[in-house]
Design a protein around this motif. Structure first.
Motif, PDB file in Angstrom:
ATOM      1  N   GLU A  14       9.344   2.671  10.785  1.00 43.59           N
ATOM      2  CA  GLU A  14       8.100   3.387  10.473  1.00 43.59           C
ATOM      3  C   GLU A  14       7.790   3.318   8.986  1.00 43.59           C
ATOM      4  N   LYS A  16       8.686   0.869   6.922  1.00 40.03           N
ATOM      5  CA  LYS A  16       8.241  -0.487   6.607  1.00 40.03           C
ATOM      6  C   LYS A  16       6.770  -0.682   6.987  1.00 40.03           C
ATOM      7  N   LYS A  17       6.386  -0.180   8.141  1.00 45.24           N
ATOM      8  CA  LYS A  17       5.004  -0.325   8.580  1.00 45.24           C
ATOM      9  C   LYS A  17       4.048   0.390   7.637  1.00 45.24           C
ATOM     10  N   SER A  18       4.414   1.590   7.217  1.00 42.08           N
ATOM     11  CA  SER A  18       3.546   2.341   6.307  1.00 42.08           C
ATOM     12  C   SER A  18       3.428   1.648   4.956  1.00 42.08           C
ATOM     13  N   MET A  20       3.693  -1.631   4.455  1.00 44.19           N
ATOM     14  CA  MET A  20       2.919  -2.857   4.624  1.00 44.19           C
ATOM     15  C   MET A  20       1.434  -2.569   4.750  1.00 44.19           C
ATOM     16  N   VAL A  21       1.074  -1.379   5.213  1.00 48.02           N
ATOM     17  CA  VAL A  21      -0.322  -0.965   5.263  1.00 48.02           C
ATOM     18  C   VAL A  21      -0.834  -0.646   3.867  1.00 48.02           C
ATOM     19  N   GLU A  22       0.036  -0.015   3.068  1.00 50.07           N
ATOM     20  CA  GLU A  22      -0.352   0.423   1.731  1.00 50.07           C
ATOM     21  C   GLU A  22      -0.343  -0.717   0.719  1.00 50.07           C
ATOM     22  N   GLU A  24       0.477  -5.097  -0.158  1.00 49.29           N
ATOM     23  CA  GLU A  24       0.556  -6.456   0.374  1.00 49.29           C
ATOM     24  C   GLU A  24       2.002  -6.933   0.271  1.00 49.29           C
ATOM     25  N   THR A  26       5.608  -8.748   2.669  1.00 48.86           N
ATOM     26  CA  THR A  26       6.093  -9.481   3.834  1.00 48.86           C
ATOM     27  C   THR A  26       7.474  -8.980   4.209  1.00 48.86           C
ATOM     28  N   ASP A  27       7.709  -8.845   5.504  1.00 50.68           N
ATOM     29  CA  ASP A  27       9.024  -8.439   5.991  1.00 50.68           C
ATOM     30  C   ASP A  27       9.913  -9.673   6.093  1.00 50.68           C
TER      31      ASP A  27
END
Length: 243
Positions: A14, A16-18, A20-22, A24, A26-27
């Motif tokens: 969760e 990591k997703k937040s 990546m939204v905030e 730019e 890459t995972d």
């Protein structure tokens, strides 16, 4: 070695997703190498080592062919300052120590051998030794409080007292009873902070034999068996041991 539960992994996903939204970003998946630290992650936990870095250090200082030893410091070794010895350039020595200091990130068992810069007397008075023991216990308690507060942020609040092990009974008694005037009359007021933490149930100072005190690994030269025992208690092992 550090173990994570399923709920922890969900929290990381969760996060990591937040992020990546905030931002730019890459995972890149699981980390394998970072700042000369090798990382192996498995169901058994996370194993970190600096094998590649250590080989580079040995190569840099021309020590690849040196004979290995079982302990970082010879048992019973006492170093004294040689006032009549010939002065040499200490640059190389400082470079070696500096390189080894970074190695203690994964090999804290070599730490004691790196701190022989200043000579000191072998004899300490009782009142002076007692003060040092209290100072060490108080410093440890402060670190414990700091970690407790940090862990509260990700909702890992600790319930109950933090256990601090000490190999000095006088220090433990003094933290619970300040009426020991013969011992405590010369001790600074700030050390009574330890007593208040104990009375408030924040810490619990418990006795532990010197043979089982992990701190001895950092403070004194040990025989092979005690050294290996304490090193194992710290969780230091080879990757093969985890297989």
């Amino acid at each position: 070695m550090i173990l994570f539960t399923g709920s922890d992994n969900l929290m990381f996903e969760e996060f990591k997703k937040s992020m990546m939204v905030e931002f730019e970003m890459t995972d890149l998946g699981l980390m394998h190498y970072f700042l000369s630290i090798e990382v192996v992650q498995s169901t058994n936990g996370i194993f970190v080592s600096q094998k590649k870095y250590l080989r580079e250090v040995l190569d840099r200082f021309q020590m690849k062919d040196c004979n290995p030893v079982s302990t970082p410091t010879e048992f019973g070794l006492k170093l004294d300052k040689d006032h009549e010895g010939k002065k040499v350039d200490s640059t190389l020595y400082k470079q070696i120590v500096g390189s080894l200091m970074y190695l203690t990130a994964t090999r804290p068992d070599i730490m004691h051998s790196l701190f022989h810069g200043h000579p000191r007397s072998n004899l300490l008075s009782h009142c002076r030794l007692q003060k040092l023991n209290l100072f060490a216990a108080t410093a440890c308690a402060c670190q414990a409080i700091c970690l407790r507060k940090i862990l509260e942020e990700p909702h890992f609040k600790q319930v109950g007292a933090t256990t601090i092990f000490c190999d000095n009974n006088s220090t433990i008694k003094l933290s619970k009873n300040t009426v020991l005037h013969g011992i405590s009359k010369h001790i600074d007021v700030k050390y009574y902070f330890l007593r208040d933490l104990n009375n408030d149930g924040v810490i619990n100072l418990k006795y532990r034999r010197s043979e089982e005190q992990l701190a001895d690994l950092f403070t004194k030269p040990l025989k092979l068996l005690p050294f290996q025992y304490l090193r194992k208690l710290m969780g230091i092992c080879t990757l093969e041991n985890l297989a």
